[in-house]
Scaffold this motif. Structure first.
Motif, PDB file in Angstrom:
ATOM      1  N   UNK A 374       0.857  -1.184   0.000  1.00  0.00           N
ATOM      2  CA  UNK A 374       0.000   0.000   0.000  1.00  0.00           C
ATOM      3  C   UNK A 374       0.898   1.241   0.000  1.00  0.00           C
ATOM      4  N   UNK A 375       0.930   1.970  -1.130  1.00  0.00           N
ATOM      5  CA  UNK A 375       1.825   3.124  -1.235  1.00  0.00           C
ATOM      6  C   UNK A 375       1.302   4.325  -0.449  1.00  0.00           C
ATOM      7  N   UNK A 376       0.053   4.283   0.017  1.00  0.00           N
ATOM      8  CA  UNK A 376      -0.462   5.368   0.858  1.00  0.00           C
ATOM      9  C   UNK A 376       0.009   5.228   2.299  1.00  0.00           C
ATOM     10  N   UNK A 377      -0.067   4.020   2.830  1.00  0.00           N
ATOM     11  CA  UNK A 377       0.314   3.780   4.223  1.00  0.00           C
ATOM     12  C   UNK A 377       1.715   3.204   4.368  1.00  0.00           C
ATOM     13  N   UNK A 378       2.361   2.854   3.219  1.00  0.00           N
ATOM     14  CA  UNK A 378       3.689   2.233   3.240  1.00  0.00           C
ATOM     15  C   UNK A 378       3.701   0.970   4.105  1.00  0.00           C
ATOM     16  N   UNK A 379       2.693   0.136   3.908  1.00  0.00           N
ATOM     17  CA  UNK A 379       2.595  -1.128   4.633  1.00  0.00           C
ATOM     18  C   UNK A 379       2.155  -2.243   3.695  1.00  0.00           C
ATOM     19  N   UNK A 380       2.530  -3.461   4.069  1.00  0.00           N
ATOM     20  CA  UNK A 380       2.117  -4.621   3.295  1.00  0.00           C
ATOM     21  C   UNK A 380       0.656  -4.949   3.615  1.00  0.00           C
ATOM     22  N   UNK A 381      -0.123  -5.248   2.573  1.00  0.00           N
ATOM     23  CA  UNK A 381      -1.516  -5.644   2.720  1.00  0.00           C
ATOM     24  C   UNK A 381      -1.713  -7.002   2.056  1.00  0.00           C
ATOM     25  N   UNK A 382      -2.815  -7.666   2.409  1.00  0.00           N
ATOM     26  CA  UNK A 382      -3.112  -8.981   1.851  1.00  0.00           C
ATOM     27  C   UNK A 382      -4.548  -9.010   1.360  1.00  0.00           C
ATOM     28  N   UNK A 383      -4.727  -9.312   0.084  1.00  0.00           N
ATOM     29  CA  UNK A 383      -6.061  -9.569  -0.464  1.00  0.00           C
ATOM     30  C   UNK A 383      -6.337 -11.067  -0.337  1.00  0.00           C
ATOM     31  N   UNK A 384      -7.565 -11.417   0.121  1.00  0.00           N
ATOM     32  CA  UNK A 384      -7.821 -12.806   0.493  1.00  0.00           C
ATOM     33  C   UNK A 384      -9.219 -13.246   0.082  1.00  0.00           C
ATOM     34  N   UNK A 385      -9.299 -14.443  -0.486  1.00  0.00           N
ATOM     35  CA  UNK A 385     -10.577 -15.139  -0.688  1.00  0.00           C
ATOM     36  C   UNK A 385     -10.657 -16.210   0.382  1.00  0.00           C
ATOM     37  N   UNK A 386     -11.648 -16.168   1.266  1.00  0.00           N
ATOM     38  CA  UNK A 386     -11.687 -17.137   2.372  1.00  0.00           C
ATOM     39  C   UNK A 386     -11.923 -18.557   1.859  1.00  0.00           C
ATOM     40  N   UNK A 387     -11.667 -19.511   2.761  1.00  0.00           N
ATOM     41  CA  UNK A 387     -11.891 -20.910   2.414  1.00  0.00           C
ATOM     42  C   UNK A 387     -13.377 -21.147   2.150  1.00  0.00           C
ATOM     43  N   UNK A 388     -13.660 -22.146   1.327  1.00  0.00           N
ATOM     44  CA  UNK A 388     -15.026 -22.427   0.892  1.00  0.00           C
ATOM     45  C   UNK A 388     -15.385 -23.861   1.239  1.00  0.00           C
ATOM     46  N   UNK A 389     -16.494 -24.049   1.983  1.00  0.00           N
ATOM     47  CA  UNK A 389     -16.995 -25.371   2.316  1.00  0.00           C
ATOM     48  C   UNK A 389     -17.993 -25.803   1.240  1.00  0.00           C
ATOM     49  N   UNK A 390     -17.784 -26.991   0.666  1.00  0.00           N
ATOM     50  CA  UNK A 390     -18.684 -27.479  -0.368  1.00  0.00           C
ATOM     51  C   UNK A 390     -19.074 -28.922  -0.060  1.00  0.00           C
ATOM     52  N   UNK A 391     -20.238 -29.306  -0.529  1.00  0.00           N
ATOM     53  CA  UNK A 391     -20.746 -30.662  -0.377  1.00  0.00           C
ATOM     54  C   UNK A 391     -20.858 -31.272  -1.768  1.00  0.00           C
ATOM     55  N   UNK A 392     -20.177 -32.388  -1.997  1.00  0.00           N
ATOM     56  CA  UNK A 392     -20.155 -33.044  -3.300  1.00  0.00           C
ATOM     57  C   UNK A 392     -21.111 -34.230  -3.263  1.00  0.00           C
TER      58      UNK A 392
END
Length: 582
Positions: A374-392
């Motif tokens: 993040x060039x505004x805050x000068x900090x590392x950020x993480x974009x995340x897709x959470x885990x997904x529970x599925x029934x097969x």
């Protein structure tokens, strides 16, 4: 004899003198400038005039040391006075000085003839404030931000203000001291009107996205705009922004911007890999439905997308989507897109993945993460897709798994009855004896049923093992016949319909392996050998491909048609193996 020799010698001398005189006349080449002095950003003409015929064509390359050659022309004139005629040839060179001071116009070679050298004084352009009332044309250059990281986007704006008609206009492309810098124009040129110090201007704006590749000071060299101007001001024109038919084209003029320096910082140690400096990065996953149904052997497409402001799609990394055991995935080619606005680039990367369950039950798709800076805050950020529970769910048409029931053991029926049903205090003891007798008969009935089942199983297994040939088990009434399945497969292959072919193959497999129907095309391919397995795998790949219209089913039908039943060699095998004979 001596007299003849003297005459010949005199004739030769006369001819030589005549040629020398003629050469002396043709070698007269003068040099002059159209005006002197001149300013550095104005064009002017250098005129080379030869009397008679020069010895050869001119070579104007020595002029390029101090002047920029913009064009040239050639003209001739012949005069006759009192029976004598003279020829004059002129070369007019349009030039612009490269620097200020007293510049030398070098002698130009015309074959063996040479022009006269000359000097010209080049002055600086008068200092004026951009937008002042006495300026008809000026440039304005801005860049943001003034300090950036390596590979971070800089937005570079070039604005040309003009209050007069122009023609033959040109603008130099941005140039930097970093040879590896990446420059992309943001959209098309924009035009609008504005006022400066009470004067109305037409503004042309061009925007660029700049990505420095080396830390240090990045120098943006001056931008040069040149054009011919009209003698009439823009406010006096009668035809809007177009050229007035009564205006006259003036000389070519050149306008320069100031150089700009930007400080480029190196990537921080905690920046992460890949290095993604941006103000905003988002990661998303999209399913074809809000709650898709997962079934063994059937693909479900998941669309993964990453968006980043200030980064190109080429800078975005591959989305690392891992899957657990019990799944297969077939990724498609990623789609890359750069959306340009005057404020910069937004890079987009889209990946479509066909996920195919191979095992029924509950599963968890692990989370997906991308780290960015993040060039505004000068900090590392993480974009995340959470885990997904599925029934097969099991494959359609597959036999349900047998339910294993523990044997019912009643060691003490009377005690069991007491534990399960507490009698009323006023109830007669005979009722308890009646219940005890009922459970005893029930236990005896179940024991006899289990014993008869075991005897029947033993008799059938003995009869099965003594058969000299394999007896094909007739399909149940819920399944299609083998002949019908093969007819459906033949029609699907002849019409090149991969989805219908898949359904027919699964139905055929259910008739071939009644006790353990295949769970999908992959399961069927694992039970076959050679060309049959390859053709079914090719059908499966075609179904997961982006375009399945090119599939041809002729080879698949020919392979299945030639299948024969291989005799069973293992006495413990419960199903026949299908082999392909060449």
């Amino acid at each position: 004899m001596n007299t003849y020799k003297k005459i010949i010698i005199l004739l030769v001398l006369a001819i030589a003198l005549l040629l020398q005189a003629t050469h002396a006349i043709s070698a007269t080449i003068t040099t002059k400038a159209s005006r002197n002095p001149v300013t550095i950003d104005e064009t002017f003409e250098l005129i080379f005039q030869a009397t008679g015929s020069p010895d050869g064509d001119p070579d104007f390359r020595p002029l390029e040391k101090n002047f920029e050659i913009l064009g040239n022309s050639r003209s001739e004139s012949i005069q006759m006075i009192n029976g004598d005629y003279s020829r004059t040839t002129s070369w007019t060179i349009s030039v612009m000085a490269k620097t200020t001071g007293n510049l030398t116009i070098p002698a130009i070679a015309f074959g063996s003839d040479r022009s006269q050298a000359a000097t010209i004084q080049v002055q600086k352009t008068a200092e004026t404030t951009p937008g002042s009332a006495d300026q008809d044309i000026f440039l304005e250059i801005t860049v943001e931000p003034q300090t950036a990281y390596v590979q971070q986007q800089l937005v570079y704006h070039v604005r040309i203000y003009r209050a007069v008609n122009i023609s033959d206009a040109s603008l130099t492309a941005p140039h930097f001291n970093d040879p590896d810098v990446i420059v992309e124009q943001l959209g098309e040129e924009q035009s609008f009107e504005t006022q400066r110090n009470g004067k109305r201007y037409l503004v042309s704006q061009i925007d660029y996205a700049v990505f420095p590749q080396t830390s240090g000071t990045l120098t943006l060299d001056p931008v040069i705009f040149q054009a011919r101007t009209s003698q009439h001001s823009r406010n006096q024109r009668q035809f809007g922004f177009g050229s007035s038919p009564f205006s006259m084209t003036g000389p070519m003029r050149r306008y320069r911007s100031e150089a700009i320096n930007v400080e480029v910082k190196p990537m921080p140690e905690s920046g992460g890999t890949p290095w993604l400096p941006t103000t905003n990065l988002q990661l998303s996953a999209v399913w074809p439905k809000s709650q898709p149904e997962f079934r063994v052997g059937e693909p479900v497409t998941r669309t993964l997308m990453v968006f980043a402001d200030g980064l190109t799609s080429a800078q975005l990394p591959e989305i690392n989507a891992k899957i657990p055991a019990g799944f297969k995935q077939y990724p498609d080619q990623p789609a890359m897109e750069d959306r340009n606005t005057s404020s910069g680039i937004t890079g987009i990367r889209q990946e479509k993945v066909a996920i195919v369950p191979t095992k029924a039950g509950s599963h968890t798709l692990p989370p997906i993460e991308i780290t960015w800076w993040d060039i505004k805050t000068n900090r590392k950020q993480t974009a995340r897709i959470p885990e997904t529970q599925i029934q097969v769910l099991p494959a359609e048409g597959a036999a349900a798994e047998p339910v294993i029931t523990a044997p019912i053991t009643i060691a003490n029926p009377a005690k069991t009855v007491k534990e399960q049903a507490v009698p009323d205090e006023n109830e007669a003891p005979a009722y308890i004896q009646q219940e005890h007798s009922m459970y005893r008969w029930l236990s005896l009935f179940l024991s006899l049923g289990w014993l008869s089942t075991a005897i029947a199983w033993w008799w059938l297994r003995k009869r099965y093992n003594t058969q000299p040939e394999i007896i094909e088990t007739e399909p149940s009434h819920t399944l299609k016949s083998r002949q019908q399945c093969l007819a459906d497969l033949k029609h699907a292959c002849q019409t090149n319909h991969p989805q219908a072919a898949r359904t027919a193959i699964l139905d055929w497999g259910a008739t071939q392996w009644v006790n353990s129907p295949p769970q999908g095309l992959t399961d069927i391919a694992s039970r076959l050998d050679g060309q049959a397995a390859q053709q079914i795998q090719l059908l499966e790949q075609t179904l997961y491909a982006k375009d399945s219209s090119t599939w041809e089913g002729g080879d698949l039908w020919k392979t299945i048609q030639n299948l024969t039943i291989q005799p069973i060699t293992d006495k413990d095998s419960d199903e026949a193996l299908v082999r392909l004979y060449p």
